[in-house]
Design a protein around this motif. Structure first.
Motif, PDB file in Angstrom:
ATOM      1  N   THR A   1       0.816  -1.199   0.000  1.00 30.73           N
ATOM      2  CA  THR A   1       0.000   0.000   0.000  1.00 30.73           C
ATOM      3  C   THR A   1       0.858   1.262   0.000  1.00 30.73           C
TER       4      THR A   1
ATOM      5  N   PRO B   1      -5.406  -2.443  -2.150  1.00 27.14           N
ATOM      6  CA  PRO B   1      -5.021  -2.019  -0.794  1.00 27.14           C
ATOM      7  C   PRO B   1      -5.312  -0.548  -0.510  1.00 27.14           C
TER       8      PRO B   1
ATOM      9  N   ILE C   1      -8.969  -0.302   0.333  1.00 27.11           N
ATOM     10  CA  ILE C   1      -9.219  -0.838   1.680  1.00 27.11           C
ATOM     11  C   ILE C   1      -8.751   0.170   2.730  1.00 27.11           C
ATOM     12  N   PHE C   2      -7.592   0.770   2.492  1.00 32.12           N
ATOM     13  CA  PHE C   2      -7.049   1.762   3.431  1.00 32.12           C
ATOM     14  C   PHE C   2      -8.029   2.916   3.604  1.00 32.12           C
TER      15      PHE C   2
ATOM     16  N   ALA D   1     -11.044   1.721   5.582  1.00 32.56           N
ATOM     17  CA  ALA D   1     -10.707   1.428   6.980  1.00 32.56           C
ATOM     18  C   ALA D   1     -10.484   2.705   7.773  1.00 32.56           C
ATOM     19  N   SER D   2     -10.008   3.780   7.100  1.00 32.91           N
ATOM     20  CA  SER D   2      -9.719   4.979   7.875  1.00 32.91           C
ATOM     21  C   SER D   2     -10.904   5.945   7.946  1.00 32.91           C
TER      22      SER D   2
ATOM     23  N   GLN E   1     -16.309  -0.069   8.050  1.00 35.01           N
ATOM     24  CA  GLN E   1     -15.440  -1.154   8.513  1.00 35.01           C
ATOM     25  C   GLN E   1     -15.841  -2.470   7.843  1.00 35.01           C
TER      26      GLN E   1
ATOM     27  N   ALA F   1     -14.639  -2.407   4.357  1.00 30.45           N
ATOM     28  CA  ALA F   1     -13.195  -2.655   4.321  1.00 30.45           C
ATOM     29  C   ALA F   1     -12.909  -4.145   4.488  1.00 30.45           C
ATOM     30  N   ALA F   2     -13.623  -4.788   5.439  1.00 29.62           N
ATOM     31  CA  ALA F   2     -13.408  -6.223   5.659  1.00 29.62           C
ATOM     32  C   ALA F   2     -13.758  -7.022   4.404  1.00 29.62           C
TER      33      ALA F   2
ATOM     34  N   ILE G   1     -10.971  -6.702   2.074  1.00 32.44           N
ATOM     35  CA  ILE G   1      -9.837  -7.539   2.472  1.00 32.44           C
ATOM     36  C   ILE G   1     -10.069  -8.978   2.027  1.00 32.44           C
TER      37      ILE G   1
ATOM     38  N   LEU H   1      -9.189  -9.220  -1.531  1.00 33.10           N
ATOM     39  CA  LEU H   1      -7.729  -9.179  -1.670  1.00 33.10           C
ATOM     40  C   LEU H   1      -7.097 -10.508  -1.285  1.00 33.10           C
TER      41      LEU H   1
END
Lengths: 308, 292
Positions: free
Chosen positions: B218, B245, B248-249, B252-253, B260, B263-264, B267, B270
């Protein structure tokens, strides 16, 4: 019609093209191999030049000895690197506390106790653990480890040094375990069997024979893992926070060198601003830290190697 | 007269045996802890993200609304990135390995190149990002294109591919080489027709593992300035893009709890991607591995 061998050799020699190719190929391959050297030169030159530009605006003394990092301030920007270094060291310290005992214990178990079957299962699992992208670990730290820690210790903030430290530790366990295991496995069997024949228990063999003999490899693996922890970016960006602080508090938000570079890159600090150049100065500091660690690892494993 | 005090020996022996058993337990616990961490990680992410996985998630662009956010642009972007990284990194890596193993003389330049490769492997990925930003994005004026990101990633994984290819080439037995040279083949013919075919499984396995590292990286992409919100698919390697990535970053932020879950789910996509690549590597290793 048949051609004789002599004629074929003569024909083959006549092919100028082929001869030329044979001579050119090593040159081309050499050029390809020098790309890696050029990359290193590129990294060093880039970092040095942009850092020098940075130092025309911020004095070297302020950068090296300052204890306040306030790049986004409207009134007085301050670029003292220490808060970022402290943040990095906090995370690294926790990671080492987590990873070194677990990593070395796993290595001892795998090399001294485990049967072939167990080893064949555990080693790939460790490889998978090493192959998980760091962004995934970061997400895990933020959404699982931090809330878990908070439920036990309510004083821990949402961004802190402990949670990313633990998860960076988990990330470097496979590195310590597999490199240390390699070092322990290369200790000759005869020494081990000699000790066993004298009536030693397996633990005594591991602790008094294998570990001392493989110590250089074990220490080198730890130093390399520390270098990885210092350079780790995504876990600390997600779970560490973005408030550089010059104190010894682990429960509060921090910022590491890598997380600062991410913070600036994510925002839109324009090209040519002092903040833009500051990421190179921070990157250069980070580069020096990891480089020293890598050189130290190489030195330890060479200098203190026990030869059999 | 008794030379051995039986009771003392038994007493001491017991203590040592107990220590042995206790430490065996400790070592086993430590090993299990590492495995437990992996299981926990997988369990958490699957339970969090599985609910959001759907065909819509794969075919939607990202959105401000969590329930409509999809991963299409990132998934296609990562594939584009691979299309640049795979050929670049493999040509450079295998070429370097052939040079070092077959042509390089034992001199200072060669040992310098070797040391340099070892050190390059220890440079943090974010520093490669700074290199890419200065050289590819600015000096070569490639912007935050797929090409600029691909070149940066190629340099990042180059040391891994070189080392893996070197090992693969080294494990080709010397007799094969000598037989080929003895039959009158030139050095290059020997390399192309004898050594490379024998070394290809090892080279491919190493390369695929290196590429899967590139997919998950990332930090360099963030430094290069790869954007997050993209509502179109790239048409060529000079276009801007986003990658798994990075996406996802971003999710997640975000502060909203719902992201969230998104994001999961990202992941999971990925990790499936990585799992597929790793399985291909394992299949190649098992299927084509020849023992000489």
């Amino acid at each position: 019609m048949r051609t004789s061998v002599q004629e074929m050799i003569a024909q083959s020699k006549g092919k100028k093209n082929k001869k030329f190719m044979e001579k050119m190929i090593p040159v081309i391959l050499f050029l390809i191999a020098s790309v890696s050297v050029l990359t290193t030169i590129g990294i060093v030159v880039t970092l040095v030049i942009e850092t020098i530009t940075f130092f025309t605006r911020v004095s070297v003394a302020d950068f090296l000895f300052g204890t306040t990092w306030l790049p986004f301030s409207n009134k007085q920007e301050l670029f003292g690197i220490w808060p970022l270094i402290i943040g990095t060291l906090k995370v690294t310290l926790i990671a080492v506390i987590v990873a070194v005992p677990i990593g070395i214990a796993s290595a001892i178990y795998l090399s001294e106790y485990a049967s072939e079957t167990v080893r064949r299962i555990v080693k790939p699992v460790l490889e998978v653990l090493a192959g998980v992208p760091t962004i995934v670990y970061g997400f895990f730290a933020l959404t699982f480890v931090t809330p878990l820690l908070q439920s036990v210790f309510p004083e821990i903030k949402i961004f802190n040094a402990i949670s990313p430290g633990i998860v960076v530790g988990i990330m470097i366990i496979p590195m310590i375990a597999s490199l240390s295991e390699d070092a322990m496995s290369s200790v000759p069997k005869q020494i081990r069997e000699g000790a066993l024949a004298m009536g030693s228990t397996k633990f005594e063999v591991a602790w008094k024979i294998t570990v001392p003999a493989a110590l250089s490899g074990i220490i080198a693996s730890i130093v390399l893992a520390v270098s990885r922890a210092i350079g780790e970016t995504m876990i600390v960006s997600l779970a560490g926070g973005s408030t550089p602080k010059f104190n010894g508090d682990f429960t509060d938000s921090i910022q590491t060198m890598t997380a600062y570079i991410v913070q600036v890159s994510k925002g839109d600090a324009g090209y040519g601003t002092t903040i833009y150049y500051s990421i190179y100065a921070v990157g250069f500091t980070l580069f020096i830290f990891t480089m020293l660690m890598n050189i130290l690892a190489g030195y330890v494993s060479k200098r203190f190697r026990e030869e059999y | 007269m008794r030379y051995i005090e039986h009771e003392r020996v038994v007493k001491r022996m017991n203590g040592r045996l107990v220590t042995n058993v206790i430490f065996k337990g400790i070592f086993l616990a430590a090993t299990s802890l590492a495995i437990l961490a992996l299981v926990l990680l997988a369990y958490r992410i699957i339970t969090q993200g599985a609910g959001h996985l759907s065909l819509d998630f794969l075919s939607n662009f990202s959105s401000r609304f969590p329930d409509r956010a999809g991963i299409k642009a990132a998934l296609i972007g990562s594939l584009w990135l691979m299309a640049v990284v795979a050929p670049t990194a493999i040509i450079l890596g295998v070429g370097s390995a052939i040079y070092l193993e077959e042509y390089a003389k034992k001199n200072k330049i060669t040992s310098f190149i070797r040391i340099n490769i070892a050190n390059l492997a220890g440079v943090p990925s974010i520093v490669f990002g700074l290199l890419g930003l200065t050289i590819f994005v600015r000096a070569f004026a490639l912007g935050n294109s797929i090409l600029a990101a691909g070149f940066t990633m190629s340099l990042l994984i180059l040391p891994v591919i070189i080392v893996a290819s070197q090992e693969a080439i080294r494990s080709v037995p010397g007799e094969l080489r000598e037989a080929s040279l003895g039959m009158g083949a030139t050095k290059w013919q020997t390399i192309v027709k004898i050594i490379l075919p024998a070394a290809i499984p090892g080279i491919l396995t190493g390369s695929i593992l290196a590429l899967s590292r590139a997919i998950g990286e990332t930090a360099p992409l963030i430094v290069i300035g790869v954007p997050v919100i993209i509502q179109f698919l790239p048409a060529g390697i000079m276009d801007t893009f986003t990658a798994l990535p990075i996406q996802i970053f971003d999710w997640a932020s975000r502060p909203q709890q719902e992201f969230q879950t998104v994001a999961a789910a990202g992941i999971i996509v990925l990790m499936i991607f990585l799992l597929l690549m790793n399985s291909i590597a394992v299949i190649i290793r098992n299927k084509f591995q020849k023992r000489y």
